[in-house]
Enzyme design. Structure first.
Site, PDB file in Angstrom:
ATOM      1  N   CYS A 170       0.804  -1.221   0.000  1.00  0.00           N
ATOM      2  CA  CYS A 170       0.000   0.000   0.000  1.00  0.00           C
ATOM      3  C   CYS A 170       0.838   1.272   0.000  1.00  0.00           C
ATOM      4  O   CYS A 170       0.308   2.367  -0.230  1.00  0.00           O
ATOM      5  CB  CYS A 170      -0.956  -0.002   1.196  1.00  0.00           C
ATOM      6  SG  CYS A 170      -2.039  -1.452   1.241  1.00  0.00           S
ATOM      7  N   HIS A 320      -3.406   6.934   2.184  1.00  0.00           N
ATOM      8  CA  HIS A 320      -3.833   5.634   1.670  1.00  0.00           C
ATOM      9  C   HIS A 320      -5.227   5.325   2.206  1.00  0.00           C
ATOM     10  O   HIS A 320      -5.499   5.473   3.402  1.00  0.00           O
ATOM     11  CB  HIS A 320      -2.838   4.566   2.105  1.00  0.00           C
ATOM     12  CG  HIS A 320      -3.346   3.174   1.961  1.00  0.00           C
ATOM     13  ND1 HIS A 320      -3.893   2.701   0.800  1.00  0.00           N
ATOM     14  CD2 HIS A 320      -3.406   2.146   2.864  1.00  0.00           C
ATOM     15  CE1 HIS A 320      -4.261   1.436   0.977  1.00  0.00           C
ATOM     16  NE2 HIS A 320      -3.989   1.086   2.214  1.00  0.00           N
ATOM     17  N   ASN A 350     -10.311  -0.431   0.085  1.00  0.00           N
ATOM     18  CA  ASN A 350      -8.854  -0.388   0.107  1.00  0.00           C
ATOM     19  C   ASN A 350      -8.325  -1.011  -1.178  1.00  0.00           C
ATOM     20  O   ASN A 350      -8.395  -2.220  -1.360  1.00  0.00           O
ATOM     21  CB  ASN A 350      -8.345  -1.153   1.333  1.00  0.00           C
ATOM     22  CG  ASN A 350      -6.829  -1.147   1.452  1.00  0.00           C
ATOM     23  OD1 ASN A 350      -6.116  -0.840   0.503  1.00  0.00           O
ATOM     24  ND2 ASN A 350      -6.330  -1.499   2.621  1.00  0.00           N
TER      25      ASN A 350
END
Length: 394
Positions: A170, A320, A350
């Site tokens: 990520c 993020h 996500n």
């Protein structure tokens, strides 16, 4: 040769990797940081799969509810790649209207191609003038790397463009921006295309209620152009950055190689080799939440210090897109009002390395982010890895 020299400069210069001075586990913690780079972000693009799964849809899969998921994560729906999925190819017809004239397989590579084309179109940079393509991904279609085939598909000149994948989960897109910035600011390249693309729903345990609700698939891309140092402050689109990793936290978020035994009939008793495969992704949610809310505010402050700015000079905070509670906690600890936080988590979930460019693309195209705006970005995830960069848009 210029790219090779730039790589040497990256590893031997002032921003070379060094032990993190605040490391709790010095044997595994690393850090890199630096100030202004003569690099400008000039284009952004994104793409998401056509298949939509809502929280309500998941109520038929697990003992859960839309309210339960929304209040704990901030997610309402997510886009996912499906088996043998396709997407429409739209070309401009006479009069400027788009027409569907083909169907193409929908996979991570085709999402990356669409995102890259959108970013290139916004930037006005000819694909033949792209010198460097970096695809940040942990879930490529091709284990050997998607970047070269994406670069070819969007028209980059194979005779002058180098393309490679970068894996940092990520944190990948942010690490990719910094890596490209080094090549651009050191003269190794003039224009770069950085992608963040992931399909972690391929590695989610759909029988685990706590993890399958979190993830979606997608791709985003940014075009960066190098400056010659004569543009003044406007020429420094990367104002400062800081990056960290700590392998001591590896066990808290991982997708481990498994492999099935396969016996080949070599002389004697034969030899047992591996038929390659991976386990499902596993995550210790509590530890990852604690790690993110502890380290992300700190790394953002480090990047702002490198940039020579204070939090009051930040126009937008872009994290993020993992969990709304993480974003709220980080913003609160920095003293940033939620009105400054860019998020589209609610409709994408996500998307790992794709989450930052997906959200930024939407913010730029809606007019929320304007030329000259200062954006404090931070990525965090498996490795464990985390980092921040202060960008000036345009």
């Amino acid at each position: 040769m210029k790219l090779l020299l730039a790589s040497v400069a990256l590893l031997t210069g002032a921003s070379a990797f060094a032990p993190h001075r605040h490391a709790r586990t010095p044997a595994t913690a690393l850090a890199a940081a630096g100030g202004k780079m003569a690099v400008r972000p000039v284009g952004i693009g994104s793409a998401a799969p056509q298949t939509l799964i809502t929280n309500s849809d998941l109520e038929s899969v697990h003992d859960t509810s839309d309210e339960w998921i929304r209040t704990r994560t901030g997610i309402q729906e997510r886009r996912v790649l499906v088996h043998e999925g396709t997407r429409s190819v739209i070309h401009a017809a006479e009069g400027g209207e788009g027409v569907v004239d083909a169907e193409t397989p929908e996979n991570l590579r085709t999402l990356g191609i669409e995102a890259a084309k959108n970013a290139l179109a916004m930037s006005g940079v000819d694909p033949n003038d792209i010198d460097l393509v970096i695809c940040a991904t942990s879930s490529p279609d091709d284990l050997f790397g998607d970047a070269p085939s994406i670069a070819h598909a969007v028209g980059c000149d194979s005779g002058k463009c180098v393309a490679f994948d970068l894996t940092a989960a990520c944190s990948g897109f942010l690490f990719g921006i910094v890596t490209a910035g080094q090549y651009l600011s050191n003269g190794g390249a003039k224009n770069a295309l950085v992608l963040g693309a992931d399909a972690l729903t391929r590695w989610v345990d759909w029988d685990d209620r706590n993890s399958c609700i979190l993830f979606g698939d997608g791709a985003g891309a940014m075009v960066l152009s190098g400056g010659d140092g004569t543009e003044g402050e406007d020429g420094f689109g990367v104002m400062g950055y800081a990056m960290h990793s700590n392998g001591a936290g590896h066990k808290d978020l991982k997708c481990i190689y498994r492999g099935e035994p396969v016996k080949i009939t070599t002389p004697g008793d034969g030899t047992v080799v591996h038929d390659g495969s991976y386990d499902m992704m596993t995550m210790n949610g509590r530890k990852v939440y604690s790690f993110a809310t502890r380290e992300v505010p700190t790394v953002l402050e480090e990047a702002m210090e490198q940039a020579g700015i204070t939090v009051d000079q930040v126009d937008h905070l872009l994290l993020h897109q993992a969990n709304i509670r993480i974003m709220e906690t980080v913003a609160d600890r920095l003293g940033v009002p939620m009105e400054k936080v860019i998020t589209n988590l609610y409709k994408h979930g996500n998307t790992s390395a794709a989450s930052i460019p997906l959200a930024l693309d939407e913010a730029v195209r809606s007019g929320r982010v304007k030329k000259g705006d200062v954006i404090a970005c931070a990525g965090f995830g498996a490795g464990l890895s985390w980092g921040a960069a202060i960008l000036k848009w345009g």
